[in-house]
Design a protein around this motif. Structure first.
Motif, short mmCIF file in Angstrom:
data_model
loop_
_atom_site.label_atom_id
_atom_site.label_comp_id
_atom_site.label_asym_id
_atom_site.label_seq_id
_atom_site.Cartn_x
_atom_site.Cartn_y
_atom_site.Cartn_z
N ILE A 1 0.82 -1.21 0.00
CA ILE A 1 0.00 0.00 0.00
C ILE A 1 0.85 1.26 0.00
N ALA A 2 2.13 1.12 0.40
CA ALA A 2 2.99 2.29 0.49
C ALA A 2 3.65 2.63 -0.83
N SER A 3 4.03 1.62 -1.62
CA SER A 3 4.84 1.92 -2.80
C SER A 3 4.38 1.23 -4.06
N GLY A 4 3.39 0.37 -3.98
CA GLY A 4 2.99 -0.39 -5.16
C GLY A 4 1.80 0.19 -5.87
N LEU A 5 1.18 -0.61 -6.71
CA LEU A 5 0.03 -0.18 -7.50
C LEU A 5 -1.14 0.30 -6.66
N PRO A 6 -1.47 -0.34 -5.53
CA PRO A 6 -2.58 0.18 -4.75
C PRO A 6 -2.40 1.64 -4.34
N ALA A 7 -1.15 2.03 -4.06
CA ALA A 7 -0.89 3.43 -3.72
C ALA A 7 -1.19 4.34 -4.90
N GLU A 8 -0.83 3.87 -6.10
CA GLU A 8 -1.10 4.64 -7.31
C GLU A 8 -2.60 4.73 -7.55
N ILE A 9 -3.31 3.64 -7.35
CA ILE A 9 -4.76 3.63 -7.52
C ILE A 9 -5.41 4.57 -6.51
N GLU A 10 -4.94 4.51 -5.26
CA GLU A 10 -5.49 5.39 -4.23
C GLU A 10 -5.25 6.84 -4.59
N SER A 11 -4.05 7.13 -5.10
CA SER A 11 -3.74 8.50 -5.50
C SER A 11 -4.67 8.97 -6.60
N ARG A 12 -4.89 8.11 -7.60
CA ARG A 12 -5.77 8.46 -8.71
C ARG A 12 -7.22 8.62 -8.23
N GLN A 13 -7.63 7.77 -7.26
CA GLN A 13 -8.98 7.87 -6.71
C GLN A 13 -9.18 9.21 -6.01
N LYS A 14 -8.16 9.62 -5.24
CA LYS A 14 -8.25 10.90 -4.55
C LYS A 14 -8.29 12.06 -5.55
N GLN A 15 -7.50 11.94 -6.62
CA GLN A 15 -7.49 12.96 -7.65
C GLN A 15 -8.85 13.06 -8.33
N TYR A 16 -9.43 11.90 -8.63
CA TYR A 16 -10.76 11.85 -9.24
C TYR A 16 -11.79 12.50 -8.32
N GLU A 17 -11.75 12.15 -7.02
CA GLU A 17 -12.73 12.69 -6.08
C GLU A 17 -12.59 14.21 -5.95
N TYR A 18 -11.35 14.69 -6.01
CA TYR A 18 -11.11 16.13 -5.92
C TYR A 18 -11.78 16.86 -7.09
N TYR A 19 -11.51 16.42 -8.31
CA TYR A 19 -12.10 17.06 -9.49
C TYR A 19 -13.59 16.83 -9.57
N ARG A 20 -14.04 15.66 -9.15
CA ARG A 20 -15.49 15.40 -9.15
C ARG A 20 -16.20 16.39 -8.25
N ASP A 21 -15.66 16.59 -7.02
CA ASP A 21 -16.30 17.49 -6.08
C ASP A 21 -16.25 18.94 -6.58
N LYS A 22 -15.13 19.32 -7.20
CA LYS A 22 -15.02 20.67 -7.74
C LYS A 22 -16.06 20.89 -8.82
N LEU A 23 -16.19 19.93 -9.71
CA LEU A 23 -17.11 20.08 -10.84
C LEU A 23 -18.56 20.07 -10.37
N LEU A 24 -18.90 19.21 -9.45
CA LEU A 24 -20.29 19.09 -9.02
C LEU A 24 -20.74 20.27 -8.16
N THR A 25 -19.79 20.96 -7.58
CA THR A 25 -20.15 22.15 -6.80
C THR A 25 -19.86 23.42 -7.58
N PHE A 26 -19.42 23.27 -8.85
CA PHE A 26 -19.17 24.39 -9.77
C PHE A 26 -18.14 25.36 -9.22
N LYS A 27 -17.17 24.80 -8.48
CA LYS A 27 -16.10 25.65 -7.98
C LYS A 27 -14.99 25.71 -9.02
N GLU A 28 -14.23 26.79 -8.96
CA GLU A 28 -13.14 26.94 -9.93
C GLU A 28 -12.06 25.91 -9.69
N ILE A 29 -11.59 25.31 -10.78
CA ILE A 29 -10.54 24.31 -10.72
C ILE A 29 -9.19 24.97 -10.92
#
Length: 203
Positions: free
Chosen positions: A175-203
């Protein structure tokens, strides 16, 4: 006899002795004492190898139990489905460990992690499927395991293969250095942009 990459298959009975596990139960667990492995733990906790147990039994139960030595393979030989039956781990702890029933203890003279990786492979899966029997409870008896065929290179080559597979295992599961960490990072990135877009906040 089929050859793969120059290696001829050998039967498990040619390199190992296979014995049944013992008969201690969950009610025999104590907070501290001798290490033990219950077959049910094979499905939920143990993977390719283990050097520590989850549970313990007292000296009296330990003396009456079937014992696995460091380097032995511990395999659960009953399950509710074909996928889980024969789940196993290589015991790499520094002391003997008590083993419950519904298991096979495979004592051998090879690289334990190499054998454990093999027992998690599709080559083994195809063989155990033919050996398994039962409907509600699926079983592969220890005596039938003796005829399992393994591609067995020299110990040095086994160690090299294990080293490669260990790196892949770390890449996929750490979880620290392998693919799951990369997946988690991408998931967090997705959630960040999803929340920005759905609340119409500036990206």
């Amino acid at each position: 006899m089929q050859y793969v990459f120059g290696y001829a298959p050998v039967k498990l009975c040619d390199i190992a002795t296979i014995t049944r596990g013992g008969n201690f139960q969950k009610k025999n667990f104590v907070e501290s004492g001798k290490p033990c492995i219950h077959y049910g733990q094979m499905y939920t906790h143990f993977g390719i190898y283990a050097d520590k147990t989850l549970t313990y039994v007292n000296d009296e139960v330990f003396k009456k139990s079937k014992i696995a030595q460091p380097g032995d393979i511990i395999m659960a030989v009953t399950s509710e489905n074909i996928e889980d039956v024969c789940s196993c781990t290589a015991w790499l702890g520094d002391e003997d460990v008590a083993i419950s029933g519904h298991t096979a203890i495979i004592h051998h003279n090879q690289n334990p992690k190499y054998l454990s990786y093999f027992f998690h492979s599709s080559m083994f899966f195809n063989q155990k499927r033919r050996l398994a029997h039962g409907t509600k409870v699926i079983e592969v008896t220890p005596s039938k395991l003796e005829n399992i065929e393994i591609m067995l290179p020299a110990i040095e080559e086994q160690e090299r293969i294990v080293s490669i597979l260990d790196r892949f295992d770390t890449l996929c599961n750490d979880i620290a250095s392998g693919l799951p960490a990369e997946i988690e990072s991408r998931q967090k990135q997705y959630e960040y942009y999803r929340d920005k877009l759905l609340t119409f906040k500036e990206i």
